[in-house]
Motif scaffolding. Structure first.
Motif, PDB file in Angstrom:
ATOM      1  N   VAL A 103       0.832  -1.209   0.000  1.00 11.02           N
ATOM      2  CA  VAL A 103       0.000   0.000   0.000  1.00 11.02           C
ATOM      3  C   VAL A 103       0.862   1.253   0.000  1.00 11.02           C
ATOM      4  O   VAL A 103       0.479   2.277  -0.583  1.00 11.02           O
ATOM      5  N   GLU A 146       1.565   2.216  -3.338  1.00  8.18           N
ATOM      6  CA  GLU A 146       0.334   2.543  -4.053  1.00  8.18           C
ATOM      7  C   GLU A 146      -0.075   1.433  -5.017  1.00  8.18           C
ATOM      8  O   GLU A 146      -0.491   1.682  -6.152  1.00  8.18           O
ATOM      9  N   CYS A 147       0.028   0.199  -4.508  1.00  6.76           N
ATOM     10  CA  CYS A 147      -0.406  -0.965  -5.280  1.00  6.76           C
ATOM     11  C   CYS A 147      -1.618  -1.590  -4.596  1.00  6.76           C
ATOM     12  O   CYS A 147      -1.535  -2.007  -3.433  1.00  6.76           O
ATOM     13  N   ALA A 148      -2.733  -1.640  -5.311  1.00  6.36           N
ATOM     14  CA  ALA A 148      -3.996  -2.102  -4.729  1.00  6.36           C
ATOM     15  C   ALA A 148      -4.209  -3.592  -4.943  1.00  6.36           C
ATOM     16  O   ALA A 148      -3.619  -4.206  -5.832  1.00  6.36           O
ATOM     17  N   GLU A 186      -5.191  -4.421   0.246  1.00 12.09           N
ATOM     18  CA  GLU A 186      -5.317  -3.446   1.331  1.00 12.09           C
ATOM     19  C   GLU A 186      -6.348  -3.883   2.379  1.00 12.09           C
ATOM     20  O   GLU A 186      -6.205  -3.580   3.568  1.00 12.09           O
ATOM     21  N   ALA A 199      -1.049  -1.387  -9.805  1.00 10.90           N
ATOM     22  CA  ALA A 199      -0.252  -0.188  -9.559  1.00 10.90           C
ATOM     23  C   ALA A 199      -1.113   1.048  -9.779  1.00 10.90           C
ATOM     24  O   ALA A 199      -1.734   1.207 -10.833  1.00 10.90           O
ATOM     25  N   GLY A 200      -1.191   1.913  -8.752  1.00  9.68           N
ATOM     26  CA  GLY A 200      -2.000   3.123  -8.847  1.00  9.68           C
ATOM     27  C   GLY A 200      -3.494   2.860  -8.754  1.00  9.68           C
ATOM     28  O   GLY A 200      -4.292   3.774  -9.007  1.00  9.68           O
ATOM     29  N   VAL A 241      -7.326   1.906  -7.180  1.00 10.78           N
ATOM     30  CA  VAL A 241      -8.131   2.437  -6.078  1.00 10.78           C
ATOM     31  C   VAL A 241      -8.456   1.310  -5.108  1.00 10.78           C
ATOM     32  O   VAL A 241      -8.482   0.135  -5.477  1.00 10.78           O
ATOM     33  N   SER A 257      -7.091   6.820   0.498  1.00 16.05           N
ATOM     34  CA  SER A 257      -5.885   6.178  -0.037  1.00 16.05           C
ATOM     35  C   SER A 257      -5.829   4.718   0.394  1.00 16.05           C
ATOM     36  O   SER A 257      -6.528   4.286   1.319  1.00 16.05           O
ATOM     37  N   LEU A 258      -4.981   3.964  -0.260  1.00 14.36           N
ATOM     38  CA  LEU A 258      -4.769   2.565   0.119  1.00 14.36           C
ATOM     39  C   LEU A 258      -4.240   2.464   1.541  1.00 14.36           C
ATOM     40  O   LEU A 258      -4.642   1.578   2.300  1.00 14.36           O
ATOM     41  N   VAL A 259      -3.347   3.367   1.893  1.00 17.14           N
ATOM     42  CA  VAL A 259      -2.784   3.373   3.250  1.00 17.14           C
ATOM     43  C   VAL A 259      -3.887   3.620   4.278  1.00 17.14           C
ATOM     44  O   VAL A 259      -3.944   2.961   5.327  1.00 17.14           O
TER      45      VAL A 259
END
Length: 349
Positions: A104, A107-109, A112, A189-190, A192, A212-214
């Motif tokens: 995360v 920024e890879c979904a 998560e 990657a990138g 949502v 965000s993923l985080v």
């Protein structure tokens, strides 16, 4: 005691290596940090005529009070390699939650919603771990494993792993044949975050823009902690193996009988489609309506005070204590609904 290429120990306590904190010792114990050590452990066990059991993070395991008479091999193969375009190759001994945090942050979904799940990466394809609207099989490209039958390392495709609900090739059709050493994932990657699950939708109801993923991973950990499903040292509700019972898949034609058992209508019974003519029912709903509510139980083993599906070690519980509670719950639900629940954790010994 040592093998030529594998340090071995004897009579190693297993309880501290499990989240349940229950069980006796392993007669023999070793750690594998390389694939060569995995092969050596298999060869040693075969030469000695003893059973071999693979231990990951110990989060889905209940050990008998007498322990295990064979060789316990704890997977310690490390490494998280980012190969680009959301592809990661991860050692089976890596912490699953550590990998989620890494993904995360990049920024890879795709995983998560699986944050906060204890255990190691190698255990996730075995059970096809899932939570909060995601399953790990959705992101797995391939699994590298030692084939004990062929005595060679193989790379199994997603299709060859035969993933289904809480199951795979590794824990059904070929149980015990393969030892997972690495897993390759394809994340977005990138991408949502996935917000299918009601708890997450509620958590982010007023969030603008999309979280965000985080932020989603952090919310999942927060939700899990509130339910006692996040490992927190000193919290008795965390001395468990997570959800102890699988959500049962039953014939849709059984729904009127389930509704009748609680004095309601079919529309009042929560369910999800699960293949032709079948539905999946929430095991927690069944437990609660059969009288097995949060905090249920007298003695060292009981139901979590925060999560109906988690059986917990309140302190000093034995395998026998948990087994007795399990049998009571299974019998009670079957009497009330005619549905027999299945245990989710692996039993060793």
């Amino acid at each position: 005691m040592t093998s030529a290429s594998l340090p071995l120990r004897e009579d190693v306590p297993l309880a501290p290596l499990t989240t349940f904190r229950i069980g006796g010792p392993a007669r023999y114990f070793a750690e594998a940090t390389t694939e060569q050590e995995v092969a050596a452990a298999v060869a040693w066990a075969e030469a000695q005529g003893v059973e071999l059991f693979l231990l990951g993070g110990g989060s889905n395991l209940l050990v008998h009070d007498e322990g295990f008479a064979g060789l316990v091999l704890q997977m310690k193969i490390a490494g998280i390699e980012a190969l680009g375009d959301g592809v990661f190759e991860v050692g089976a001994g890596e912490s699953w939650d550590g990998f989620v945090a890494r993904a995360v942050a990049a920024e890879c979904a795709g995983i998560e919603c699986l944050a906060g799940i204890p255990g190691s990466v190698g255990g996730t394809p075995v059970q096809n771990v899932g939570a909060y609207g995601q399953e790990v099989s959705e992101t797995i490209v391939s699994v590298r494993a030692f084939d004990r039958q062929a005595k060679a390392f193989v790379d199994l495709s997603k299709q060859e792993c035969r993933f289904r609900y809480r199951a795979s090739l590794f824990n059904t059709d070929a149980r015990g044949r393969y030892i997972v050493t690495r897993v390759r994932f394809q994340l977005r990657a990138g991408g949502v975050p996935t917000l299918r699950y009601a708890d997450l939708q509620k958590h982010f109801a007023d969030a603008h823009p999309t979280p965000s993923l985080v932020a989603v991973a952090a919310a999942v950990r927060e939700i899990r902690r509130a339910k006692g499903m996040l490992i927190v040292e000193g919290d008795p509700d965390c001395r468990s193996a997570g959800s102890f019972f699988k959500n049962p898949v039953v014939a849709a034609s059984l729904l009127p009988e389930v509704a009748k058992a609680v004095g309601g209508e079919v529309k009042d019974v929560p369910s999800w489609p699960a293949g032709e003519g079948c539905v999946k029912l929430p095991a927690a709903w069944l437990l609660e309506r059969a009288g097995f509510v949060k905090g249920y139980g007298v003695g060292p083993a009981g139901i979590s005070t925060r999560h109906t599906l988690a059986l917990t070690n309140r302190g000093g519980a034995t395998f026998a204590d948990v087994e007795h509670l399990e049998e009571e719950i299974v019998a009670g639900v079957e009497i009330r609904f005619g549905i027999r629940l299945e245990r989710e954790p692996v039993v060793l010994g």
